[in-house]
Design a protein around this motif. Structure first.
Motif, mmCIF file in Angstrom:
data_model
loop_
_atom_site.group_PDB
_atom_site.id
_atom_site.type_symbol
_atom_site.label_atom_id
_atom_site.label_comp_id
_atom_site.label_asym_id
_atom_site.label_seq_id
_atom_site.Cartn_x
_atom_site.Cartn_y
_atom_site.Cartn_z
ATOM 1 N N LEU A 226 0.437 -1.760 0.288
ATOM 2 C CA LEU A 226 0.137 0.380 0.055
ATOM 3 C C LEU A 226 0.899 1.246 0.031
ATOM 4 C CD1 LEU A 226 -3.105 -0.907 2.731
ATOM 5 C CD2 LEU A 226 -2.520 -1.771 0.419
ATOM 6 N N THR A 227 1.945 1.647 0.805
ATOM 7 C CA THR A 227 3.119 2.323 0.695
ATOM 8 C C THR A 227 2.701 2.568 -0.643
ATOM 9 O OG1 THR A 227 3.429 1.722 3.347
ATOM 10 C CG2 THR A 227 4.787 3.479 1.698
ATOM 11 N N ILE A 247 -0.214 9.050 4.312
ATOM 12 C CA ILE A 247 -0.642 7.784 4.165
ATOM 13 C C ILE A 247 0.103 6.744 5.897
ATOM 14 C CG2 ILE A 247 1.095 5.984 2.791
ATOM 15 C CD1 ILE A 247 2.045 8.435 0.746
ATOM 16 N N LYS A 248 -0.624 6.288 6.865
ATOM 17 C CA LYS A 248 0.419 5.249 7.529
ATOM 18 C C LYS A 248 1.560 4.248 7.191
ATOM 19 C CE LYS A 248 -1.851 2.489 10.416
ATOM 20 N NZ LYS A 248 -3.466 1.955 11.309
ATOM 21 N N THR A 249 2.220 4.296 7.570
ATOM 22 C CA THR A 249 3.137 3.538 6.726
ATOM 23 C C THR A 249 4.131 2.575 8.165
ATOM 24 O OG1 THR A 249 5.723 5.102 7.920
ATOM 25 C CG2 THR A 249 4.572 5.678 5.662
ATOM 26 N N GLY A 250 3.698 2.624 9.341
ATOM 27 C CA GLY A 250 4.648 1.976 10.566
ATOM 28 C C GLY A 250 5.948 3.016 10.474
ATOM 29 N N PRO A 251 6.167 2.431 11.856
ATOM 30 C CA PRO A 251 7.269 3.171 12.354
ATOM 31 C C PRO A 251 8.969 2.546 11.519
ATOM 32 C CG PRO A 251 5.834 1.909 14.333
ATOM 33 C CD PRO A 251 5.377 1.686 13.347
ATOM 34 N N ALA A 252 8.500 1.204 10.897
ATOM 35 C CA ALA A 252 9.797 0.919 10.554
ATOM 36 C C ALA A 252 9.819 1.846 8.480
ATOM 37 C CB ALA A 252 10.012 -0.568 9.567
ATOM 38 N N ALA A 253 8.760 1.906 7.899
ATOM 39 C CA ALA A 253 9.034 2.265 7.030
ATOM 40 C C ALA A 253 8.574 3.739 6.105
ATOM 41 C CB ALA A 253 7.735 1.856 5.631
ATOM 42 N N LEU A 254 8.409 4.636 7.962
ATOM 43 C CA LEU A 254 8.574 5.718 8.370
ATOM 44 C C LEU A 254 9.306 7.098 7.379
ATOM 45 C CD1 LEU A 254 6.438 8.279 8.672
ATOM 46 C CD2 LEU A 254 7.936 8.610 10.892
ATOM 47 N N ASP A 255 11.041 6.639 7.445
ATOM 48 C CA ASP A 255 11.969 7.565 7.267
ATOM 49 C C ASP A 255 12.049 7.413 5.417
ATOM 50 O OD1 ASP A 255 12.034 8.206 9.801
ATOM 51 O OD2 ASP A 255 13.887 7.059 10.118
ATOM 52 N N GLU A 256 12.273 6.307 5.106
ATOM 53 C CA GLU A 256 11.971 6.067 3.823
ATOM 54 C C GLU A 256 11.111 6.411 2.802
ATOM 55 O OE1 GLU A 256 13.748 5.074 0.244
ATOM 56 O OE2 GLU A 256 14.681 5.773 2.241
ATOM 57 N N THR A 257 10.242 6.485 3.785
ATOM 58 C CA THR A 257 8.949 7.365 2.516
ATOM 59 C C THR A 257 9.105 8.562 2.688
ATOM 60 O OG1 THR A 257 7.693 5.407 4.027
ATOM 61 C CG2 THR A 257 6.033 6.709 2.756
ATOM 62 N N ARG A 258 9.383 9.030 3.933
ATOM 63 C CA ARG A 258 9.471 10.723 3.582
ATOM 64 C C ARG A 258 10.048 10.351 3.091
ATOM 65 N NH1 ARG A 258 8.362 11.940 11.136
ATOM 66 N NH2 ARG A 258 6.046 11.872 9.801
ATOM 67 N N ARG A 259 11.620 10.570 3.018
ATOM 68 C CA ARG A 259 12.683 10.756 1.883
ATOM 69 C C ARG A 259 12.244 10.811 0.363
ATOM 70 N NH1 ARG A 259 16.093 7.873 5.728
ATOM 71 N NH2 ARG A 259 15.906 5.823 5.198
ATOM 72 N N ALA A 271 2.046 20.507 0.623
ATOM 73 C CA ALA A 271 2.164 19.284 -0.113
ATOM 74 C C ALA A 271 0.586 18.288 -0.436
ATOM 75 C CB ALA A 271 3.478 18.276 0.885
ATOM 76 N N VAL A 272 1.312 17.410 -1.384
ATOM 77 C CA VAL A 272 -0.082 16.589 -1.864
ATOM 78 C C VAL A 272 -0.247 15.797 -0.426
ATOM 79 C CG1 VAL A 272 -1.236 15.405 -3.381
ATOM 80 C CG2 VAL A 272 -0.811 17.581 -4.172
ATOM 81 N N ALA A 273 1.081 14.784 -0.758
ATOM 82 C CA ALA A 273 1.144 13.474 0.442
ATOM 83 C C ALA A 273 1.894 14.110 1.471
ATOM 84 C CB ALA A 273 1.617 12.873 -0.146
ATOM 85 N N ARG A 274 1.120 12.838 3.082
ATOM 86 C CA ARG A 274 1.947 13.250 4.196
ATOM 87 C C ARG A 274 2.501 11.975 4.405
ATOM 88 N NH1 ARG A 274 0.231 14.891 9.354
ATOM 89 N NH2 ARG A 274 -1.703 15.019 8.243
ATOM 90 N N ALA A 275 3.243 11.298 4.866
ATOM 91 C CA ALA A 275 3.251 9.870 6.133
ATOM 92 C C ALA A 275 2.991 10.192 7.910
ATOM 93 C CB ALA A 275 5.134 9.494 5.354
ATOM 94 N N VAL A 276 2.565 9.566 7.738
ATOM 95 C CA VAL A 276 3.053 9.310 9.841
ATOM 96 C C VAL A 276 3.496 8.063 9.912
ATOM 97 C CG1 VAL A 276 1.247 11.431 9.746
ATOM 98 C CG2 VAL A 276 0.904 9.110 9.773
ATOM 99 N N PRO A 277 3.668 7.194 10.622
ATOM 100 C CA PRO A 277 4.181 5.941 11.717
ATOM 101 C C PRO A 277 2.469 5.270 12.360
ATOM 102 C CG PRO A 277 4.944 7.867 13.743
ATOM 103 C CD PRO A 277 4.293 8.454 11.800
ATOM 104 N N TYR A 278 1.781 6.219 12.522
ATOM 105 C CA TYR A 278 0.845 5.858 13.089
ATOM 106 C C TYR A 278 -0.392 6.761 13.108
ATOM 107 C CZ TYR A 278 3.338 7.017 17.323
ATOM 108 O OH TYR A 278 3.694 7.862 18.168
#
Length: 401
Positions: A226-227, A247-259, A271-278
């Motif tokens: 999904l991410t 986008i709720k990524t879970g903690p493990a994928a957060l940093d790479e998703t934000r990069r 920004a159109v898209a934003r990622a959060v861990p939970y």
């Protein structure tokens, strides 16, 4: 909303014996078992405020964080999954179950428990075994449309079975005697009025005025599929001002998703898209969202049914018994959601589904109206009634089921 456990019943339950009510709940592994267990615990506390409620899990799952954070005591036992993929280790399962069952028997005695509850998942099976060893009444709750191995086993050890969905009865030993209580969900979601909370929710989540919010919810730990699809949509829609992706990524994928979002220019207030861990406040997320793209865990399906949020459901393909596909059909068969196989979940495929939906508010409204809330909003209280009935503290209880 009226609490099915009346205040008179609660007082009777609290004074029926000299001992405080003590309940031990087995729940662990994933949020799909833990959150309903917590909803049940909260309902029991509402009915009997001085109740002693504790949980049993393992040291490997999310329970080590979620249960203490909710204010409940967690006991841990040694248990391995009911999983054929363990290979030769699966032959250790009987010995592990006997050992963990004996550990649970000791916990039940130490807690002065009057009843044990298994919420499904391998950490809960030892609680039912321990209750059988201790001669205590027990109850299991099956959350999925197709039961897991742990509950199919535990159903042979107790006559008391509750299910979230009617269609799971056929897959459980003794399923004909099961009671449909629905899926216990958090009180904030059970009472959610999306329209009333929408403006506040969109402000809290930073959704731009006029934008339609698509929430990507991969479950407790996120979902890589999904991410990845959400990132593709973020690139495709980067110049659009009428959509917003959370986008709720879970903690493990957060940093790479934000990069990766930053490389596409998704930074700052526009920004159109934003990622959060939970998401701590799922009531805000559901109130703000116009559409959800999500896995099809039983808790998620029940929350969507109860709140009426339109969804594209992407079942996890490796779930035991393919139960997430069966869960998803509860919504898709009713017209409240669309079912998209995991292997087909790409940015291009999602764009083909989402763009027409987001352009047709009437179709989204029809999907929302097609959701059948069933008993899910009352499920925690209904299940609490069943638990209290087993303690013989509710002689005059009238079931609202």
């Amino acid at each position: 909303m009226r609490n099915p456990v009346t205040s008179a019943t609660a007082r009777a339950a609290a004074t029926h014996t000299n001992r405080p009510l003590s309940v031990v709940i087995g729940a662990g592994g994933t949020g799909g078992h833990i959150y309903p267990g917590l909803a049940l615990a909260d309902a029991l506390r509402r009915a009997v405020p001085d109740a002693v409620i504790s949980f049993v899990g393992t040291e490997r799952g999310l329970e080590t964080r979620l249960i203490p954070d909710a204010g409940y005591r967690l006991h841990t036992v040694d248990m391995i999954p009911f999983d054929p993929s363990l290979g030769a280790r699966r032959y250790l399962l009987p010995a592990a179950l006997v050992k963990s069952g004996a550990q649970c028997r000791a916990i039940l005695r130490d807690q002065g428990a009057q009843v044990a509850v298994g919420m499904g998942g391998y950490p809960s099976a030892p609680v039912i075994v321990g209750a059988r060893m201790a001669g205590l009444p027990s109850l299991i709750h099956e959350s999925n449309a197709v039961p897991g191995r742990a509950n199919r086993f535990a159903a042979r050890l107790t006559p008391h079975i509750a299910v979230a969905f009617d269609r799971s009865r056929a897959h459980l030993p003794g399923g004909e005697r099961a009671v449909t209580t629905g899926m216990p969900i958090a009180a904030a979601l059970a009472a959610l009025d999306r329209s009333a909370l929408r403006a506040e929710a969109r402000r809290a989540l930073g959704v731009p005025d006029g934008a339609r919010l698509v929430l990507f919810n991969g479950g407790s730990l996120g979902a890589a599929r999904l991410t990845e699809a959400a990132l593709g949509l973020a690139a495709r829609w980067r110049w659009r001002g009428d959509v917003s992706l959370l986008i709720k990524t879970g903690p493990a994928a957060l940093d790479e998703t934000r990069r990766r979002l930053a490389r596409e220019g998704h930074e700052g207030a526009g920004a159109v898209a934003r990622a959060v861990p939970y998401l701590d406040r799922m009531d805000l997320a559901y109130a703000a969202a116009d559409l959800v793209v999500c896995r099809a865990g039983s808790a998620t399906v029940a929350e969507l049914a109860a709140t009426g949020v339109p969804a594209v459901l992407v079942p996890y393909p490796h779930a035991p018994g393919d139960h997430q596909t069966h869960n998803a059909r509860v919504l898709s068969d009713a017209g409240a959601g669309l079912l998209l196989p995991d292997a087909e979940t790409t940015a291009d495929r999602l764009a083909g589904l989402l763009e027409p939906l987001l352009a047709e508010p009437a179709r989204l409204a029809a999907m929302s109206g097609a959701a059948d809330p069933g008993p899910h909003a009352r499920a925690a209280d209904l299940l609490a009634e069943r638990v209290l009935h087993l303690t013989h503290r509710t002689d005059h209880l009238e079931y609202a089921a």
